[in-house]
Design an enzyme around this catalytic site. Structure first.
Site, short mmCIF file in Angstrom:
data_model
loop_
_atom_site.label_atom_id
_atom_site.label_comp_id
_atom_site.label_asym_id
_atom_site.label_seq_id
_atom_site.Cartn_x
_atom_site.Cartn_y
_atom_site.Cartn_z
N TRP A 1 0.88 -1.01 -0.02
CA TRP A 1 -0.05 -0.19 0.08
C TRP A 1 0.96 1.24 -0.18
CZ3 TRP A 1 -2.08 2.68 4.67
CH2 TRP A 1 -3.15 3.55 4.43
N ASP B 1 -0.68 -6.03 9.62
CA ASP B 1 -1.57 -5.11 9.03
C ASP B 1 -2.88 -5.99 8.58
OD1 ASP B 1 -3.22 -3.23 7.86
OD2 ASP B 1 -1.69 -2.08 6.64
N LYS C 1 -13.66 -1.47 6.65
CA LYS C 1 -14.03 -1.93 5.56
C LYS C 1 -15.35 -3.19 6.30
CE LYS C 1 -10.53 -0.32 3.19
NZ LYS C 1 -9.62 0.50 3.76
#
Ligand code: LMR
Length: 399
Positions: free
Chosen positions: A132, A212, A247
């Protein structure tokens, strides 16, 4: 004298910048596959029903808006720990793991980066190549030296051997960032066997993993996706995990997440958490309350939790269907084999293999928005736009 005269303009964020460009595009056929948000068939990012119900209860029952503490709401921390580490994980009873509430998963990463920079001096952080893009800039902004281990090569395939080989040469004590599931940006995940091999190297090299965990529920399921986190938490005495509720609870704009620490003693956990509270005080003082209150309400109520679980399962299944649907839509163009990986990847994203030049053409000629790396947010697709999308991809691939 102008105080701002020497200030240079920097390019917009590689992901959020696409949102502005998409919104400004007048083409009614436009397709937004940029930022990682789930959209339903009508293109809306819905508020989950479980969230709405929890919010209604909060509106009626909330009695104060005073600050929550530096670590956030205790009931949020406790319930999130159960979701991430497992309801009956012995670490929780033994006070060997704690959660510090943060503004989203990005806040958790920033807090982890600041903690490493200030409390573990001299350690580099190792990121997957690719990762990312905000990982790169965020940890550099913390003052950390950022290094890379290979993950997906130019052939757009996961290369676990190259990854392990590189990790074997990481200096002892360094921090290695791992994506628990739904690797962002590629969508290529490690198998259970791969994780065991990574764990062996982490142990042998005495590395500190920072895992993560931003997409719990979007890979194979809420429990299945926690495999690596739970394995590492049970096999390693020390671990950092960043968890995001953006999310899986659809709470994107509420900024809800946590930095979870697993320490080797209850006493040491208190020491580490005292440092986190101090750092958080200088970053955001105390975290925002609303999103965490919603999560705590849902996870603390069997009915709401069951409803939420079903909603997460439905989102995951629909994204999997969209993956398969895009590959099917590419079949008449003779491209289904070329893009077969789209159906095999996990999570919200697909590293399509499209080049930056093809991505630009998709944007300019078809108003289809992807990140320049070729990452597409499959979670932003709609069933009735797959043919348009496949035709656009075919044009830029075949011309
Ligand atoms: C993404 O990668 O699109 C998401 O994680 C959203 C973000 O903050 O970039």
């Amino acid at each position: 004298m102008s105080h701002f005269a020497a200030i240079a303009r920097v390019p917009g964020d590689p992901i959020l910048g696409l949102l502005d460009a998409y919104r400004a595009d007048p083409n009614p056929a436009k397709v937004d596959l940029g930022v990682g948000v789930y959209k339903d068939a009508s293109g809306l990012t819905p508020i989950l029903r479980a969230v709405k119900l929890a919010e209604q209860r909060l509106v009626d029952g909330e009695t104060t808006k005073t600050y929550i503490g530096g670590h956030g709401a205790p009931e949020f921390g406790e319930r999130l720990l159960q979701l991430v580490l497992g309801e009956h994980n012995a670490l929780l009873g033994e006070q060997l793991a704690g959660a510090t509430q943060t503004p989203g998963g990005t806040g958790a990463l920033r807090l982890a980066g600041e903690f490493i920079a200030r409390n573990l001096p001299g350690r580099s952080i190792w990121l997957s190549d690719p990762t990312w893009p905000i990982h790169e800039t965020l940890f550099a902004a913390c003052g950390l030296r950022v290094e890379h281990y290979p993950y997906v090569g130019a052939d757009n395939r996961l290369n676990v051997d190259a990854m392990l080989d590189a990790l074997q040469r990481v200096p002892a004590g360094d921090v290695v960032l791992l994506h628990a599931c739904c690797h962002n940006p590629t969508g290529f995940d490690l198998s259970a066997d791969d994780w065991q091999r990574v764990l062996a190297v982490v142990k042998a090299r005495e590395l500190l993993p920072l895992v993560d965990f931003a997409y719990q529920g979007f890979g194979d399921g809420l429990e299945q996706d926690a495999f690596a986190v739970r394995l590492f938490a049970s096999e390693l005495p020390e671990l950092l995990v960043t968890s995001s509720c953006s999310k899986n609870f659809g709470l994107y704009r509420e900024r809800t997440g946590a930095l979870i620490v697993r320490a080797d003693s209850a006493n040491k956990l208190v020491d580490v958490r005292s440092q986190l509270a101090l750092l958080a005080r200088g970053l955001w003082s105390t975290p925002p309350s609303h999103g965490a209150a919603v999560v705590a309400e849902i996870l603390g109520d069997a009915e709401l939790k069951a409803l939420w679980t079903a909603e997460v399962d439905a989102m995951r299944q629909r994204v999997a269907n969209l993956r398969a649907g895009l590959v099917e839509a590419l079949r008449p163009h003779g491209l289904s084999e070329h893009f077969v990986h789209v159906a095999q990847q996990r999570g919200m994203f697909s590293y399509t293999g499209l080049t930056a030049e093809q991505v630009t053409r998709l944007r300019e000629e078809f108003s289809v928005y992807l990140v320049n790396s070729g990452r597409a947010s499959v979670a932003g697709m709609a069933e009735d736009r797959l043919e348009y999308l496949a035709a656009a991809i075919a044009r830029v691939c075949q011309d």
